[in-house]
Design a protein around this motif. Structure first.
Motif, PDB file in Angstrom:
ATOM      1  N   PHE A  29      15.388  -5.808  39.455  1.00 34.39           N
ATOM      2  CA  PHE A  29      14.232  -6.693  39.394  1.00 34.39           C
ATOM      3  C   PHE A  29      12.988  -5.910  39.804  1.00 34.39           C
ATOM      4  O   PHE A  29      12.941  -5.295  40.862  1.00 34.39           O
ATOM      5  CB  PHE A  29      14.402  -7.888  40.327  1.00 34.39           C
ATOM      6  CG  PHE A  29      13.250  -8.837  40.266  1.00 34.39           C
ATOM      7  CD1 PHE A  29      13.212  -9.827  39.307  1.00 34.39           C
ATOM      8  CD2 PHE A  29      12.168  -8.707  41.135  1.00 34.39           C
ATOM      9  CE1 PHE A  29      12.131 -10.691  39.231  1.00 34.39           C
ATOM     10  CE2 PHE A  29      11.085  -9.571  41.057  1.00 34.39           C
ATOM     11  CZ  PHE A  29      11.077 -10.557  40.104  1.00 34.39           C
ATOM     12  N   LEU A  55       8.479  -5.192  38.538  1.00 34.15           N
ATOM     13  CA  LEU A  55       7.405  -5.410  37.570  1.00 34.15           C
ATOM     14  C   LEU A  55       7.135  -4.141  36.773  1.00 34.15           C
ATOM     15  O   LEU A  55       6.298  -4.127  35.882  1.00 34.15           O
ATOM     16  CB  LEU A  55       6.121  -5.832  38.299  1.00 34.15           C
ATOM     17  CG  LEU A  55       6.136  -7.239  38.879  1.00 34.15           C
ATOM     18  CD1 LEU A  55       4.775  -7.560  39.500  1.00 34.15           C
ATOM     19  CD2 LEU A  55       6.482  -8.275  37.823  1.00 34.15           C
ATOM     20  N   ARG A  91      16.861 -15.869  35.947  1.00 35.21           N
ATOM     21  CA  ARG A  91      15.876 -14.773  35.959  1.00 35.21           C
ATOM     22  C   ARG A  91      15.539 -14.357  34.533  1.00 35.21           C
ATOM     23  O   ARG A  91      16.419 -14.159  33.711  1.00 35.21           O
ATOM     24  CB  ARG A  91      16.426 -13.548  36.708  1.00 35.21           C
ATOM     25  CG  ARG A  91      16.485 -13.673  38.212  1.00 35.21           C
ATOM     26  CD  ARG A  91      16.636 -12.296  38.872  1.00 35.21           C
ATOM     27  NE  ARG A  91      17.779 -11.550  38.396  1.00 35.21           N
ATOM     28  CZ  ARG A  91      19.019 -11.656  38.861  1.00 35.21           C
ATOM     29  NH1 ARG A  91      19.281 -12.498  39.834  1.00 35.21           N
ATOM     30  NH2 ARG A  91      20.004 -10.935  38.366  1.00 35.21           N
ATOM     31  N   GLU A  92      14.266 -14.185  34.292  1.00 34.35           N
ATOM     32  CA  GLU A  92      13.834 -13.879  32.928  1.00 34.35           C
ATOM     33  C   GLU A  92      13.954 -12.384  32.621  1.00 34.35           C
ATOM     34  O   GLU A  92      13.705 -11.938  31.503  1.00 34.35           O
ATOM     35  CB  GLU A  92      12.391 -14.365  32.737  1.00 34.35           C
ATOM     36  CG  GLU A  92      11.994 -14.517  31.286  1.00 34.35           C
ATOM     37  CD  GLU A  92      10.841 -15.488  31.095  1.00 34.35           C
ATOM     38  OE1 GLU A  92      10.853 -16.564  31.733  1.00 34.35           O
ATOM     39  OE2 GLU A  92       9.926 -15.165  30.332  1.00 34.35           O
ATOM     40  N   ASN A 142      14.572 -18.611  27.804  1.00 35.84           N
ATOM     41  CA  ASN A 142      13.868 -17.363  28.114  1.00 35.84           C
ATOM     42  C   ASN A 142      13.685 -16.508  26.860  1.00 35.84           C
ATOM     43  O   ASN A 142      12.664 -15.835  26.704  1.00 35.84           O
ATOM     44  CB  ASN A 142      14.600 -16.580  29.198  1.00 35.84           C
ATOM     45  CG  ASN A 142      14.479 -17.235  30.576  1.00 35.84           C
ATOM     46  OD1 ASN A 142      13.583 -18.046  30.807  1.00 35.84           O
ATOM     47  ND2 ASN A 142      15.379 -16.910  31.475  1.00 35.84           N
ATOM     48  N   ASN A 184      11.135 -14.664  41.902  1.00 36.17           N
ATOM     49  CA  ASN A 184      10.811 -14.762  40.473  1.00 36.17           C
ATOM     50  C   ASN A 184       9.317 -14.822  40.185  1.00 36.17           C
ATOM     51  O   ASN A 184       8.878 -14.464  39.093  1.00 36.17           O
ATOM     52  CB  ASN A 184      11.475 -16.010  39.852  1.00 36.17           C
ATOM     53  CG  ASN A 184      12.923 -15.751  39.474  1.00 36.17           C
ATOM     54  OD1 ASN A 184      13.291 -14.646  39.079  1.00 36.17           O
ATOM     55  ND2 ASN A 184      13.758 -16.769  39.599  1.00 36.17           N
ATOM     56  N   PRO A 189       6.756 -13.058  40.896  1.00 44.38           N
ATOM     57  CA  PRO A 189       5.973 -11.904  40.433  1.00 44.38           C
ATOM     58  C   PRO A 189       5.848 -11.838  38.909  1.00 44.38           C
ATOM     59  O   PRO A 189       4.876 -11.273  38.389  1.00 44.38           O
ATOM     60  CB  PRO A 189       6.767 -10.707  40.977  1.00 44.38           C
ATOM     61  CG  PRO A 189       7.401 -11.228  42.231  1.00 44.38           C
ATOM     62  CD  PRO A 189       7.763 -12.657  41.908  1.00 44.38           C
ATOM     63  N   LEU A 190       6.805 -12.451  38.211  1.00 48.70           N
ATOM     64  CA  LEU A 190       6.763 -12.418  36.749  1.00 48.70           C
ATOM     65  C   LEU A 190       5.686 -13.344  36.169  1.00 48.70           C
ATOM     66  O   LEU A 190       5.398 -13.284  34.980  1.00 48.70           O
ATOM     67  CB  LEU A 190       8.128 -12.811  36.166  1.00 48.70           C
ATOM     68  CG  LEU A 190       9.287 -11.849  36.482  1.00 48.70           C
ATOM     69  CD1 LEU A 190      10.624 -12.464  36.083  1.00 48.70           C
ATOM     70  CD2 LEU A 190       9.093 -10.521  35.757  1.00 48.70           C
ATOM     71  N   LYS A 195       0.310 -13.547  33.852  1.00 49.62           N
ATOM     72  CA  LYS A 195       0.016 -14.532  32.808  1.00 49.62           C
ATOM     73  C   LYS A 195      -0.921 -15.641  33.293  1.00 49.62           C
ATOM     74  O   LYS A 195      -1.476 -16.382  32.490  1.00 49.62           O
ATOM     75  CB  LYS A 195       1.317 -15.151  32.291  1.00 49.62           C
ATOM     76  CG  LYS A 195       2.172 -14.163  31.507  1.00 49.62           C
ATOM     77  CD  LYS A 195       3.503 -14.776  31.114  1.00 49.62           C
ATOM     78  CE  LYS A 195       4.336 -13.772  30.338  1.00 49.62           C
ATOM     79  NZ  LYS A 195       5.735 -14.198  30.184  1.00 49.62           N
ATOM     80  N   ALA A 219      10.576 -17.690  34.043  1.00 54.15           N
ATOM     81  CA  ALA A 219       9.171 -17.436  34.384  1.00 54.15           C
ATOM     82  C   ALA A 219       8.193 -17.982  33.334  1.00 54.15           C
ATOM     83  O   ALA A 219       7.205 -18.628  33.676  1.00 54.15           O
ATOM     84  CB  ALA A 219       8.963 -15.936  34.566  1.00 54.15           C
TER      85      ALA A 219
END
Lengths: 149, 397
Positions: A23, A25, A64-65, A91, B30, B32-33, B37, B127
């Motif tokens: 996980f 970014l 979770r995406e 998703n 989650n 942070p995703l 946007k 997200a």
């Protein structure tokens, strides 16, 4: 669109599709996490045009995406499974990935098979010449996916 | 409009509807995703959003400290005032005076089904869906079919949940579960059951509110009454009866690979974890303490315990439970997700085995190794004996 099938089994969980340890970014870290919990090193073998073909309940468990995002980052614009978890399905739609539901596909497709896929029509042509039909998307969902392709 | 889902969503089974949500929960694991946007965009109603830091709690790497810092900045910028850091697991906090009967509550997490214990229709989202919900206050739903679960016998929440998983498997995907409670399960047990209902794939899992619900909610000064009678069996696609008489254990690597404990006794364990959003409530901690009173954790085992929230931790302190656990050799972790998702304190490595009250035992879920799921009594006993142990068959009795 010609696609190469990367085949996985039934009941593959999101924790296997994208382990929590990946996980992030950071897109590079997210990318290399794809399928790492079920086939370590998988991301080293991904080539352009690869798509995932899986069995029942693909993406069960976590919402979770990151799994769908990792597929998107690899340029995978569709995924075929005998069935999707609700989270994985939503998703995928939200990331502009055609989640094509084709019961029984694991009987017909092997690792590395080339498939010709028309996702919007839910039509999959097999190497053997056979044609498979996926469940249809309601028109508004087609628009949702197209807007995010 | 024959089922709870149909009435709350306002559509017939199988129909797609757009429905406003009443409340939203986001957490650091989650969220942070969604930041990018939502940059420079106003959200629909900051007053209806709860933000929780419970996954990276407190953060153990710089990257994760960055996530938490970003969430802090995000809620400030958006005007979200209900931001809770390091005070408990998000779902527990939502059921301590936030989610209310009859509400439709969207959570950025798959265990949001848990709010059904207090009569809310909790439902998880990824997200991107959450971004849309935060902007518009609504989203699309397919009105689910309903499975009615009749709880006829069973006095432990984890065992009722494991029995449900054994019977339904992953057959709850895209469906709603409605529970008919013929036993009078207390709220801690209902929370465990509606939490673990997520492992059937269920979209909703709801106990129609009753006197147990009203009494529990009154602890939080909530006087929200909503009439939500359970659906008649004729309108449910499936009816499942649960009668549990013995402890059950989910064996690797699926929560629905459930066996009677007698099939797994003697299995060596290296770690025992009592906690996660599926457990760690005062009832679970009392069960553990009653096993560990005047006993010691096995020298080859580490026992980790996370109370589900600071409220639960305070109760456990006042009741002397924490002293009992610490004297026995338990490690008390702060209220948080802990090792369950494999991203925080207490992860394992290949070759290790854990027995736990948590909800998932998927491959890699807890880092490496193998995970067995059982109730808090079985977990505590197994911590003492160093092997999976059936209550009544341990050396202490």
């Amino acid at each position: 669109m010609e696609r190469r099938a990367r085949v996985f089994g039934h009941d593959i969980t999101l924790d296997e599709i994208h382990p929590g340890t990946f996980f992030s970014l950071n897109p590079e870290k997210v990318k290399i996490g794809l399928m790492e919990g079920v086939r370590p090193g998988f991301s080293d073998t991904i080539k352009e045009g690869d798509i995932i073909v899986a069995g029942r309940n693909f993406g069960m468990g976590s919402g979770r995406e990151s799994g769908a995002w990792a597929m998107k980052l690899w340029g995978m614009d569709c995924v075929i499974a005998e069935g999707f978890s609700r989270y994985m399905f939503r998703n995928c739609v939200n990331n502009g990935i055609w989640a094509l539901e084709v019961p029984g596909i694991l009987e017909l497709v092997e690792e590395g098979d080339m498939l010709v896929v028309n996702p919007e029509e839910g039509c999959i042509n097999l190497k053997s010449g056979g044609v498979l039909a996926a469940g249809e998307f309601p028109p508004w969902m087609v628009n949702l996916i197209k807007a995010r392709l | 409009m024959n089922t709870i889902s149909e009435r709350v969503l306002g559509g017939e089974e199988g129909e797609y509807v757009v429905r406003e949500v009443d409340r939203v929960m986001i957490h650091d694991g989650n969220a942070p995703l969604i930041f990018e946007k939502l940059r420079d965009r106003d959200i629909w109603d900051p007053g209806k959003v709860t933000s929780v830091v419970d996954h990276f709690c407190p953060p153990s790497t710089k990257e994760r400290a960055g996530f938490v810092k970003s969430l802090r900045e995000f809620v400030r910028e958006k005007g979200i005032t209900d931001h809770v850091e390091f005070q408990g697991i998000c779902h527990q906090l939502m059921c301590e005076g936030r989610a209310a009967p009859g509400e439709l509550v969207a959570g950025l997490d798959s265990h949001s089904t848990m709010y059904g214990a207090v009569g809310a229709l909790g439902v998880g989202f990824g997200a991107s869906d959450t971004v849309e919900i935060l902007l518009e206050g609504k989203t699309w739903f397919r009105v689910p079919e309903t499975i009615r679960v009749n709880v006829l016998e069973g006095d432990n929440g984890t065992d009722v949940a494991l029995s449900m998983l054994k019977k339904i498997g992953y057959g709850g995907d895209y469906k709603a579960l409605e529970f008919h409670d013929a036993v009078g399960l207390d709220m801690d047990k209902r929370l465990t059951i509606t939490n673990m209902a997520a492992e059937t794939g269920a979209k909703f899992a709801v106990f129609p509110p009753d006197d147990i619900t009203w009494e529990y909610l009154s602890l939080f000064n909530m006087d929200v009454r909503a009439e939500m009678p359970i659906s008649h069996e004729d309108y449910c696609r499936e009816v499942v009866d649960i009668s549990v008489r013995e402890p059950l254990v989910a064996v690797p690597h699926k929560p629905y690979n459930v066996k009677p404990i007698s099939k797994v006794v003697g299995k060596t364990v290296h770690q025992v974890f009592i906690g996660s959003c599926a457990s760690g409530r005062i009832g679970d901690l009392r069960d553990a303490a009653s096993v560990l009173e005047d006993r010691r954790v096995h020298p080859d085992v580490r026992l980790l315990v996370t109370p589900a929230s600071v409220r639960v931790l305070k109760m456990a302190l006042e009741e002397g439970i924490i002293s009992t656990l610490v004297r026995a050799g338990a490690v008390i972790l702060n209220p948080s997700c802990g090792p369950c998702p494999g991203i925080d304190k207490g992860v394992m490595v290949e070759g290790e085995t854990c027995i736990t009250t948590q909800n998932r035992n998927y491959p890699g879920r807890m880092g490496g190794g193998e995970v067995y799921i059982a109730n808090a009594t079985v977990c505590a006993l197994s911590a003492v004996e160093g092997v999976i142990t059936e209550p009544g068959c341990d050396h202490g009795t």
